[in-house]
Design an enzyme around this catalytic site. Sequence first.
Site, PDB file in Angstrom:
ATOM      1  CG  ASP A 165       0.424   2.194   2.515  1.00  0.00           C
ATOM      2  OD1 ASP A 165       0.489   1.512   3.559  1.00  0.00           O
ATOM      3  OD2 ASP A 165       0.909   1.827   1.433  1.00  0.00           O
ATOM      4  CG  HIS A 213      -0.268   6.886  -0.765  1.00  0.00           C
ATOM      5  ND1 HIS A 213       0.893   6.912  -1.508  1.00  0.00           N
ATOM      6  CD2 HIS A 213      -0.590   5.574  -0.612  1.00  0.00           C
ATOM      7  CE1 HIS A 213       1.251   5.676  -1.798  1.00  0.00           C
ATOM      8  NE2 HIS A 213       0.387   4.849  -1.253  1.00  0.00           N
ATOM      9  CG  ASP A 244       3.915   3.692  -0.012  1.00  0.00           C
ATOM     10  OD1 ASP A 244       5.152   3.751  -0.180  1.00  0.00           O
ATOM     11  OD2 ASP A 244       3.171   2.950  -0.689  1.00  0.00           O
ATOM     12  CG  ASN A 287       5.957   1.121  -3.000  1.00  0.00           C
ATOM     13  OD1 ASN A 287       5.266   1.136  -1.972  1.00  0.00           O
ATOM     14  ND2 ASN A 287       5.439   1.285  -4.202  1.00  0.00           N
ATOM     15  CG  HIS A 288       4.628   5.506  -3.472  1.00  0.00           C
ATOM     16  ND1 HIS A 288       4.195   6.134  -4.615  1.00  0.00           N
ATOM     17  CD2 HIS A 288       3.951   4.327  -3.416  1.00  0.00           C
ATOM     18  CE1 HIS A 288       3.292   5.376  -5.221  1.00  0.00           C
ATOM     19  NE2 HIS A 288       3.123   4.275  -4.506  1.00  0.00           N
ATOM     20  CG  HIS A 324       3.257  -2.662  -0.824  1.00  0.00           C
ATOM     21  ND1 HIS A 324       3.598  -1.605  -1.633  1.00  0.00           N
ATOM     22  CD2 HIS A 324       3.557  -3.789  -1.539  1.00  0.00           C
ATOM     23  CE1 HIS A 324       4.081  -2.051  -2.780  1.00  0.00           C
ATOM     24  NE2 HIS A 324       4.059  -3.371  -2.748  1.00  0.00           N
TER      25      HIS A 324
END
Length: 216
Positions: free
Chosen positions: A18, A20, A47, A73-74, A181
Amino acid sequence: MLIEHEANIRGRDFFVGDIHGQHRLLQEAMRRVGLDPATDRLFSVGDLIDRGTDSLVCLSLASRPWFHAVRGNHEELARSALREGEDSTAWALWMINGGGWVARSGVGEVRKILDEALRHLPHAREIAIAGKRVGMVHAEPPADWSRLADADPETLVWGRARIQRRDETPVAGVDAVVVGHTIVERPLTLGNVHYIDTGAFCTGHLTLVDARELLG
């Protein structure tokens, strides 16, 4: 739901956890392994955005020909928030989960880049690597990869049941699956599922690994 990739006969394949919005960490990791976008491929567990200042730049990677991500999910949080508007519960949920960068980037620009990115963000990918079939989803694979079409998309993007119970039952119908995740201290393998989210936004450690090394 699924995009399939044939073996890379020109270069190497890598998986990354991820991101981010941590574009600097990604660039550093790519330099360390000498990743060449002309021949190598980078597979991202999703993500790309939130909690990091370079979220818009990271989101735009989704349309690069060498970068292949699945939906996290983001990305789903952002999609729902932008669809329902700034006065919605979905917007508040996105803000709580790191979506504040949208104020700096501008709602219109974020919506445009996200709409383009989502065209390149399936729920799952399958990659041929060293004679093996490797699946990739953001959070939780189905028990049988051949039943992927019947899987609940929300579980693929949000699920944590397997890792919470430390389930070492291999996913049937595929040689291995790579997911993100859930933050782990270091890459973790349970059965044939590889967890590679090492919490770049809070630990400063972004896992980027050669696919052949990951698969042993």
